[in-house]
Design a protein around this motif. Structure first.
Motif, PDB file in Angstrom:
ATOM      1  N   SER A  45       0.836  -1.210   0.000  1.00 28.13           N
ATOM      2  CA  SER A  45       0.000   0.000   0.000  1.00 28.13           C
ATOM      3  C   SER A  45       0.862   1.248   0.000  1.00 28.13           C
ATOM      4  CB  SER A  45      -0.897   0.021   1.241  1.00 28.13           C
ATOM      5  OG  SER A  45      -1.770  -1.069   1.234  1.00 28.13           O
ATOM      6  N   ASP A  46       0.385   2.280  -0.672  1.00 31.30           N
ATOM      7  CA  ASP A  46       1.052   3.579  -0.605  1.00 31.30           C
ATOM      8  C   ASP A  46       1.041   4.042   0.849  1.00 31.30           C
ATOM      9  OD1 ASP A  46       1.229   3.544  -3.384  1.00 31.30           O
ATOM     10  OD2 ASP A  46      -0.464   4.898  -3.680  1.00 31.30           O
ATOM     11  N   ASN A  47       2.185   4.491   1.322  1.00 30.83           N
ATOM     12  CA  ASN A  47       2.282   4.980   2.702  1.00 30.83           C
ATOM     13  C   ASN A  47       3.437   5.975   2.797  1.00 30.83           C
ATOM     14  OD1 ASN A  47       1.915   5.275   5.457  1.00 30.83           O
ATOM     15  ND2 ASN A  47       3.179   3.507   5.950  1.00 30.83           N
ATOM     16  N   PRO A  48       3.299   7.143   2.148  1.00 32.75           N
ATOM     17  CA  PRO A  48       4.410   8.091   2.143  1.00 32.75           C
ATOM     18  C   PRO A  48       4.719   8.634   3.535  1.00 32.75           C
ATOM     19  CG  PRO A  48       2.473   9.041   1.084  1.00 32.75           C
ATOM     20  CD  PRO A  48       2.144   7.611   1.389  1.00 32.75           C
ATOM     21  N   SER A  49       6.007   8.831   3.764  1.00 33.54           N
ATOM     22  CA  SER A  49       6.470   9.343   5.059  1.00 33.54           C
ATOM     23  C   SER A  49       6.081  10.818   5.209  1.00 33.54           C
ATOM     24  CB  SER A  49       7.990   9.200   5.141  1.00 33.54           C
ATOM     25  OG  SER A  49       8.615   9.989   4.139  1.00 33.54           O
ATOM     26  N   PRO A  50       6.011  11.279   6.443  1.00 32.60           N
ATOM     27  CA  PRO A  50       5.716  12.695   6.680  1.00 32.60           C
ATOM     28  C   PRO A  50       6.707  13.630   5.983  1.00 32.60           C
ATOM     29  CG  PRO A  50       5.461  11.466   8.718  1.00 32.60           C
ATOM     30  CD  PRO A  50       6.066  10.521   7.709  1.00 32.60           C
ATOM     31  N   LYS A  51       7.995  13.247   5.941  1.00 31.66           N
ATOM     32  CA  LYS A  51       8.961  14.151   5.302  1.00 31.66           C
ATOM     33  C   LYS A  51       8.714  14.249   3.800  1.00 31.66           C
ATOM     34  CE  LYS A  51      13.125  11.325   4.472  1.00 31.66           C
ATOM     35  NZ  LYS A  51      14.485  11.031   4.936  1.00 31.66           N
ATOM     36  N   ALA A  52       8.251  13.171   3.182  1.00 34.24           N
ATOM     37  CA  ALA A  52       7.930  13.227   1.753  1.00 34.24           C
ATOM     38  C   ALA A  52       6.698  14.100   1.526  1.00 34.24           C
ATOM     39  CB  ALA A  52       7.697  11.829   1.201  1.00 34.24           C
ATOM     40  N   LEU A  53       5.706  13.936   2.369  1.00 32.93           N
ATOM     41  CA  LEU A  53       4.480  14.721   2.226  1.00 32.93           C
ATOM     42  C   LEU A  53       4.723  16.206   2.466  1.00 32.93           C
ATOM     43  CD1 LEU A  53       1.945  12.321   3.975  1.00 32.93           C
ATOM     44  CD2 LEU A  53       2.230  12.729   1.516  1.00 32.93           C
ATOM     45  N   ALA A  54       5.767  16.524   3.229  1.00 31.33           N
ATOM     46  CA  ALA A  54       6.084  17.924   3.534  1.00 31.33           C
ATOM     47  C   ALA A  54       6.750  18.654   2.375  1.00 31.33           C
ATOM     48  CB  ALA A  54       6.982  17.991   4.767  1.00 31.33           C
ATOM     49  N   LEU A  55       7.223  17.920   1.376  1.00 28.71           N
ATOM     50  CA  LEU A  55       7.876  18.555   0.239  1.00 28.71           C
ATOM     51  C   LEU A  55       6.896  19.456  -0.513  1.00 28.71           C
ATOM     52  CD1 LEU A  55       9.881  15.534  -1.173  1.00 28.71           C
ATOM     53  CD2 LEU A  55      10.875  17.646  -0.266  1.00 28.71           C
ATOM     54  N   GLU A  56       7.376  20.628  -0.886  1.00 27.34           N
ATOM     55  CA  GLU A  56       6.572  21.525  -1.703  1.00 27.34           C
ATOM     56  C   GLU A  56       6.617  21.062  -3.145  1.00 27.34           C
ATOM     57  OE1 GLU A  56       7.321  25.713  -1.250  1.00 27.34           O
ATOM     58  OE2 GLU A  56       8.023  25.393   0.798  1.00 27.34           O
ATOM     59  N   LYS A  57       5.463  21.053  -3.806  1.00 26.17           N
ATOM     60  CA  LYS A  57       5.418  20.659  -5.216  1.00 26.17           C
ATOM     61  C   LYS A  57       6.159  21.687  -6.052  1.00 26.17           C
ATOM     62  CE  LYS A  57       1.125  18.077  -5.267  1.00 26.17           C
ATOM     63  NZ  LYS A  57      -0.201  17.964  -5.876  1.00 26.17           N
ATOM     64  N   THR A  58       6.946  21.174  -7.005  1.00 21.47           N
ATOM     65  CA  THR A  58       7.665  22.007  -7.965  1.00 21.47           C
ATOM     66  C   THR A  58       7.595  21.297  -9.307  1.00 21.47           C
ATOM     67  OG1 THR A  58       9.819  20.927  -7.675  1.00 21.47           O
ATOM     68  CG2 THR A  58       9.305  22.743  -6.153  1.00 21.47           C
ATOM     69  N   SER A  59       8.305  21.811 -10.290  1.00 18.32           N
ATOM     70  CA  SER A  59       8.318  21.141 -11.596  1.00 18.32           C
ATOM     71  C   SER A  59       8.972  19.769 -11.512  1.00 18.32           C
ATOM     72  CB  SER A  59       9.050  22.002 -12.629  1.00 18.32           C
ATOM     73  OG  SER A  59      10.402  22.180 -12.259  1.00 18.32           O
ATOM     74  N   LYS A  60       9.840  19.546 -10.539  1.00 21.50           N
ATOM     75  CA  LYS A  60      10.532  18.263 -10.368  1.00 21.50           C
ATOM     76  C   LYS A  60       9.943  17.423  -9.236  1.00 21.50           C
ATOM     77  CE  LYS A  60      13.758  18.798 -13.481  1.00 21.50           C
ATOM     78  NZ  LYS A  60      13.870  17.922 -14.626  1.00 21.50           N
ATOM     79  N   ILE A  61       9.123  18.019  -8.397  1.00 20.77           N
ATOM     80  CA  ILE A  61       8.521  17.279  -7.278  1.00 20.77           C
ATOM     81  C   ILE A  61       7.031  17.156  -7.536  1.00 20.77           C
ATOM     82  CG2 ILE A  61       8.044  17.267  -4.802  1.00 20.77           C
ATOM     83  CD1 ILE A  61      10.727  18.619  -4.379  1.00 20.77           C
ATOM     84  N   LYS A  62       6.665  15.984  -8.004  1.00 25.02           N
ATOM     85  CA  LYS A  62       5.269  15.680  -8.323  1.00 25.02           C
ATOM     86  C   LYS A  62       4.695  14.766  -7.230  1.00 25.02           C
ATOM     87  CE  LYS A  62       5.505  17.042 -12.844  1.00 25.02           C
ATOM     88  NZ  LYS A  62       6.144  18.307 -12.804  1.00 25.02           N
ATOM     89  N   GLU A  63       3.382  14.723  -7.172  1.00 28.58           N
ATOM     90  CA  GLU A  63       2.710  13.911  -6.149  1.00 28.58           C
ATOM     91  C   GLU A  63       3.103  12.443  -6.245  1.00 28.58           C
ATOM     92  OE1 GLU A  63       0.531  13.535  -2.739  1.00 28.58           O
ATOM     93  OE2 GLU A  63       1.088  15.372  -3.768  1.00 28.58           O
ATOM     94  N   ARG A  64       3.168  11.910  -7.459  1.00 34.77           N
ATOM     95  CA  ARG A  64       3.518  10.499  -7.636  1.00 34.77           C
ATOM     96  C   ARG A  64       4.886  10.195  -7.029  1.00 34.77           C
ATOM     97  NH1 ARG A  64       3.976   7.955 -13.522  1.00 34.77           N
ATOM     98  NH2 ARG A  64       5.452   9.660 -13.691  1.00 34.77           N
ATOM     99  N   SER A  65       5.874  11.044  -7.285  1.00 35.00           N
ATOM    100  CA  SER A  65       7.218  10.819  -6.741  1.00 35.00           C
ATOM    101  C   SER A  65       7.223  10.923  -5.225  1.00 35.00           C
ATOM    102  CB  SER A  65       8.205  11.819  -7.347  1.00 35.00           C
ATOM    103  OG  SER A  65       8.315  11.607  -8.735  1.00 35.00           O
TER     104      SER A  65
END
Length: 119
Positions: A45-65
């Motif tokens: 199951s998808d279970n992203p860590s809090p530090k991943a969820l805290a990343l601000e979306k940018t052109s290189k940081i997408k939700e899937r990643s």
């Protein structure tokens, strides 16, 4: 090889997206190799860590990643990916992920077969 003898897992998002790409552009041999590989992989199951969820979306940081790398982070697993852009962008926000970066490979069998038929 890096993966030999290791337990292989794949989050639901990465699995779903891989299968979609494979069905769209994968040739028969690529689909066969993918089936053999996926037979060795457990889907989690998808279970992203809090530090991943805290990343601000940018052109290189997408939700899937964020989901894929974040799930690996939650599991304390090494994420295998060609997405060096995400890793660099995350690091620029002060977040590091444990990853093995491989060279990007496109599924090209269908394209190669089409080009051969055109000649």
């Amino acid at each position: 090889m890096f993966l030999t003898g290791r337990k292989l897992v794949c989050c639901e998002t990465a699995h779903r997206d891989f299968l979609e790409i494979l069905s769209t552009v994968g040739g028969e041999t690529e689909k066969q190799r993918a089936s053999e590989m996926l037979g060795k992989v457990s889907v989690v199951s998808d279970n992203p860590s809090p530090k991943a969820l805290a990343l601000e979306k940018t052109s290189k940081i997408k939700e899937r990643s964020k989901i894929v790398f974040g799930t690996g982070d939650s599991m304390k697993a090494v994420t295998v990916s060609a997405n060096l852009g995400f890793l660099r962008a995350a690091q620029s926000q002060g977040i590091k992920f444990v990853a093995f970066v491989h060279e990007s490979r496109a599924l090209t069998e269908c394209k190669e077969l089409k080009n051969a038929d055109d000649n």
